[in-house]
Design an enzyme around this catalytic site. Structure first.
Site, PDB file in Angstrom:
ATOM      1  N   ASP A  93       3.829  -1.745 -11.590  1.00 26.68           N
ATOM      2  CA  ASP A  93       2.860  -2.792 -11.794  1.00 26.68           C
ATOM      3  C   ASP A  93       3.602  -4.009 -12.331  1.00 26.68           C
ATOM      4  O   ASP A  93       4.592  -3.865 -12.810  1.00 26.68           O
ATOM      5  CB  ASP A  93       2.077  -2.274 -13.093  1.00 26.68           C
ATOM      6  CG  ASP A  93       0.740  -2.798 -12.921  1.00 26.68           C
ATOM      7  OD1 ASP A  93       0.094  -3.750 -12.131  1.00 26.68           O
ATOM      8  OD2 ASP A  93       0.052  -2.900 -14.249  1.00 26.68           O
ATOM      9  N   ARG A 148       1.405 -13.987  -4.318  1.00 28.74           N
ATOM     10  CA  ARG A 148       1.474 -12.630  -4.791  1.00 28.74           C
ATOM     11  C   ARG A 148       2.444 -11.504  -3.779  1.00 28.74           C
ATOM     12  O   ARG A 148       2.984 -10.764  -4.135  1.00 28.74           O
ATOM     13  CB  ARG A 148       0.074 -11.847  -4.875  1.00 28.74           C
ATOM     14  CG  ARG A 148      -0.705 -12.540  -5.808  1.00 28.74           C
ATOM     15  CD  ARG A 148      -2.276 -11.817  -5.899  1.00 28.74           C
ATOM     16  NE  ARG A 148      -2.208 -10.472  -6.041  1.00 28.74           N
ATOM     17  CZ  ARG A 148      -2.028  -9.788  -7.386  1.00 28.74           C
ATOM     18  NH1 ARG A 148      -2.004 -10.415  -8.212  1.00 28.74           N
ATOM     19  NH2 ARG A 148      -2.055  -8.524  -7.082  1.00 28.74           N
ATOM     20  N   HIS A 186       5.297  -8.600  -4.280  1.00 28.01           N
ATOM     21  CA  HIS A 186       5.606  -7.267  -3.556  1.00 28.01           C
ATOM     22  C   HIS A 186       7.113  -7.139  -2.779  1.00 28.01           C
ATOM     23  O   HIS A 186       7.513  -6.088  -2.799  1.00 28.01           O
ATOM     24  CB  HIS A 186       4.320  -6.842  -2.783  1.00 28.01           C
ATOM     25  CG  HIS A 186       3.197  -7.055  -3.440  1.00 28.01           C
ATOM     26  ND1 HIS A 186       2.898  -6.128  -4.454  1.00 28.01           N
ATOM     27  CD2 HIS A 186       1.761  -7.690  -3.098  1.00 28.01           C
ATOM     28  CE1 HIS A 186       1.668  -6.360  -4.984  1.00 28.01           C
ATOM     29  NE2 HIS A 186       1.171  -7.192  -4.060  1.00 28.01           N
ATOM     30  N   SER A 192      -2.918   2.415  -3.912  1.00 28.78           N
ATOM     31  CA  SER A 192      -3.802   3.261  -4.531  1.00 28.78           C
ATOM     32  C   SER A 192      -5.115   3.019  -3.771  1.00 28.78           C
ATOM     33  O   SER A 192      -5.158   2.213  -2.886  1.00 28.78           O
ATOM     34  CB  SER A 192      -4.214   2.863  -5.880  1.00 28.78           C
ATOM     35  OG  SER A 192      -5.083   1.819  -5.929  1.00 28.78           O
ATOM     36  N   ASN A 238      -6.820   0.007  -4.193  1.00 29.52           N
ATOM     37  CA  ASN A 238      -5.964  -1.359  -3.760  1.00 29.52           C
ATOM     38  C   ASN A 238      -6.585  -1.751  -2.639  1.00 29.52           C
ATOM     39  O   ASN A 238      -6.480  -3.181  -1.916  1.00 29.52           O
ATOM     40  CB  ASN A 238      -4.647  -1.268  -3.460  1.00 29.52           C
ATOM     41  CG  ASN A 238      -3.911  -0.824  -4.897  1.00 29.52           C
ATOM     42  OD1 ASN A 238      -2.716  -0.317  -4.813  1.00 29.52           O
ATOM     43  ND2 ASN A 238      -4.331  -1.449  -5.996  1.00 29.52           N
ATOM     44  N   TRP A 239      -7.726  -1.220  -1.705  1.00 29.70           N
ATOM     45  CA  TRP A 239      -8.360  -1.786  -0.515  1.00 29.70           C
ATOM     46  C   TRP A 239      -9.211  -3.025  -0.921  1.00 29.70           C
ATOM     47  O   TRP A 239      -9.564  -3.729  -0.348  1.00 29.70           O
ATOM     48  CB  TRP A 239      -9.062  -0.639   0.263  1.00 29.70           C
ATOM     49  CG  TRP A 239      -8.371   0.051   0.689  1.00 29.70           C
ATOM     50  CD1 TRP A 239      -8.039   1.566   0.170  1.00 29.70           C
ATOM     51  CD2 TRP A 239      -7.398   0.378   1.755  1.00 29.70           C
ATOM     52  NE1 TRP A 239      -7.228   2.420   1.132  1.00 29.70           N
ATOM     53  CE2 TRP A 239      -6.682   1.607   2.081  1.00 29.70           C
ATOM     54  CE3 TRP A 239      -7.097  -0.612   2.817  1.00 29.70           C
ATOM     55  CZ2 TRP A 239      -5.960   2.060   3.100  1.00 29.70           C
ATOM     56  CZ3 TRP A 239      -6.120  -0.232   3.886  1.00 29.70           C
ATOM     57  CH2 TRP A 239      -5.859   0.922   3.814  1.00 29.70           C
TER      58      TRP A 239
HETATM   59  C1  FPP Z   1       0.984  -3.268  -8.274  1.00 34.45           C
HETATM   60  O1  FPP Z   1       1.209  -4.778  -8.851  1.00 34.45           O
HETATM   61  C2  FPP Z   1       1.876  -2.992  -7.189  1.00 34.45           C
HETATM   62  C3  FPP Z   1       1.314  -2.669  -6.107  1.00 34.45           C
HETATM   63  C4  FPP Z   1      -0.208  -2.628  -5.790  1.00 34.45           C
HETATM   64  C5  FPP Z   1       2.105  -2.379  -4.848  1.00 34.45           C
HETATM   65  C6  FPP Z   1       3.508  -1.630  -5.054  1.00 34.45           C
HETATM   66  C7  FPP Z   1       4.037  -2.189  -4.080  1.00 34.45           C
HETATM   67  C8  FPP Z   1       5.552  -2.370  -4.043  1.00 34.45           C
HETATM   68  C9  FPP Z   1       6.357  -2.145  -4.893  1.00 34.45           C
HETATM   69  C10 FPP Z   1       6.166  -2.928  -2.626  1.00 34.45           C
HETATM   70  C11 FPP Z   1       6.902  -2.032  -1.916  1.00 34.45           C
HETATM   71  C12 FPP Z   1       6.662  -0.825  -1.642  1.00 34.45           C
HETATM   72  C13 FPP Z   1       7.134  -0.106  -0.679  1.00 34.45           C
HETATM   73  C14 FPP Z   1       7.041   1.378  -0.584  1.00 34.45           C
HETATM   74  C15 FPP Z   1       8.241  -0.516   0.077  1.00 34.45           C
HETATM   75  P1  FPP Z   1       0.082  -5.797  -8.828  1.00 34.45           P
HETATM   76  O2  FPP Z   1      -0.062  -6.382  -7.582  1.00 34.45           O
HETATM   77  O3  FPP Z   1      -1.160  -4.812  -9.199  1.00 34.45           O
HETATM   78  O4  FPP Z   1       0.500  -6.756  -9.916  1.00 34.45           O
HETATM   79  P2  FPP Z   1      -0.553  -7.500 -11.114  1.00 34.45           P
HETATM   80  O5  FPP Z   1      -0.939  -6.434 -11.885  1.00 34.45           O
HETATM   81  O6  FPP Z   1       0.619  -8.099 -11.601  1.00 34.45           O
HETATM   82  O7  FPP Z   1      -1.338  -8.128 -10.280  1.00 34.45           O
END
Ligand code: FPP
Length: 265
Positions: A47, A60, A64, A92, A95-96
């Site tokens: 996260d 954002r 990632h 998740s 996440n959609w």
């Molecule tokens: C949560 O951070 C992260 C995700 C929903 C995506 C996780 C994906 C990666 C680490 C990218 C690479 C993955 C692979 C398998 C190559 P968030 O965006 O919810 O963070 P925030 O809460 O600060 O907004």
């Protein structure tokens, strides 16, 4: 991942001669970590990519992308430390609900990663698995994942599971449907049977769950399997998660007394 390291095999790595230890194992030992009591299965809620990016004035998606770089080193570090299973929450079922361009960007990033990393992962003896309703992810990504699973299915190093379009409740619903479809009478349903109908029934339950960016939540991740797992939360956002936090998580894990509901004197 980088190319083959001297040892990807936990049993080999635990040899008594310090010369046989990988560099992260030497660091772990120096921090008082017992290599014979490592968590077997580490699960990570990655996260904080978005907050990390925002804090730096980036989009954002850049967060990632940086998260992907972190994941490569986390997999290598976990493998060289001797962890046998690493499962990460990449996308998740909820996440959609994110903006369309972020969802599309994430899908493309994971697809690119699955293709670009396959060769090195295979050379490193990594076995790739997925958890989630992958029938519903874009075709290119689904094909890349299935190809990765097939190519690495006989590997004996770390098992790396990507949770994609994954929800713990959805996994339970899918398990219940499969049990009902198998014709088992309700009174014969057992906990073992539920476990056998999860997405990866042969994986051991995670014994350590790591969450970055400070939130104290499970977020629907491996909710059945993590009933007794130890939780380690760090304020560090995922893009900044390093060997240091991994070793801190393992050291904390080793200080916990695991009781599984019993009394431990
Ligand atoms: C949560 O951070 C992260 C995700 C929903 C995506 C996780 C994906 C990666 C680490 C990218 C690479 C993955 C692979 C398998 C190559 P968030 O965006 O919810 O963070 P925030 O809460 O600060 O907004």
């Amino acid at each position: 991942m980088r190319n083959p390291s001297p040892s990807q095999n936990a049993e080999e790595s635990h040899a008594s001669s310090p010369a046989k230890l990988t560099s992260i194992q030497k660091e772990a030992v120096a921090k008082g970590i017992d290599l014979n009591a490592l968590p077997h299965h580490v699960a990570i809620i990655m996260d904080g990519n978005g907050r990390w990016a925002k804090g730096k004035g980036f989009a954002r998606l850049l967060g990632h992308r940086e998260g992907y770089r972190t994941l490569r080193s986390a997999l290598l570090n976990a493998s060289e430390l001797g962890v046998k299973y690493l499962t990460v929450y990449a996308f998740s079922a909820e996440n959609w609900r994110r903006p369309e361009d972020e969802v599309a960007g994430l899908m493309k990033l994971i697809e690119t990663a699955a293709k670009d990393e396959l060769r090195a992962m295979h050379q490193n003896n990594v076995r790739i698995c997925v958890a989630g309703r992958i029938d519903h992810v874009p075709e290119g990504l689904r094909k890349a994942l299935l190809h990765g699973i097939e190519t690495t299915k006989n590997n004996t190093g770390i098992t790396f599971t990507l949770a994609i379009n994954y929800g713990g409740r959805a996994e339970l619903v899918d398990a219940i449907k499969a049990i009902i479809n198998s014709g088992v009478p309700a009174e014969s349903v057992t906990e073992e049977m539920v476990g056998q109908h999860l997405y990866n029934p042969t994986h051991p339950e995670p014994d350590l769950m790591v969450r970055t960016a400070g939130e104290m939540r499970w977020s629907n991740f491996l909710i059945w399997q993590s009933a007794y797992c130890e939780l380690f939360v760090t304020d560090v956002p995922w893009p900044e998660f390093s060997k240091k936090e991994l070793l801190e998580a393992v050291a904390t894990f080793q200080k916990r007394t695991r009781k599984f509901g019993a009394v431990v004197e």
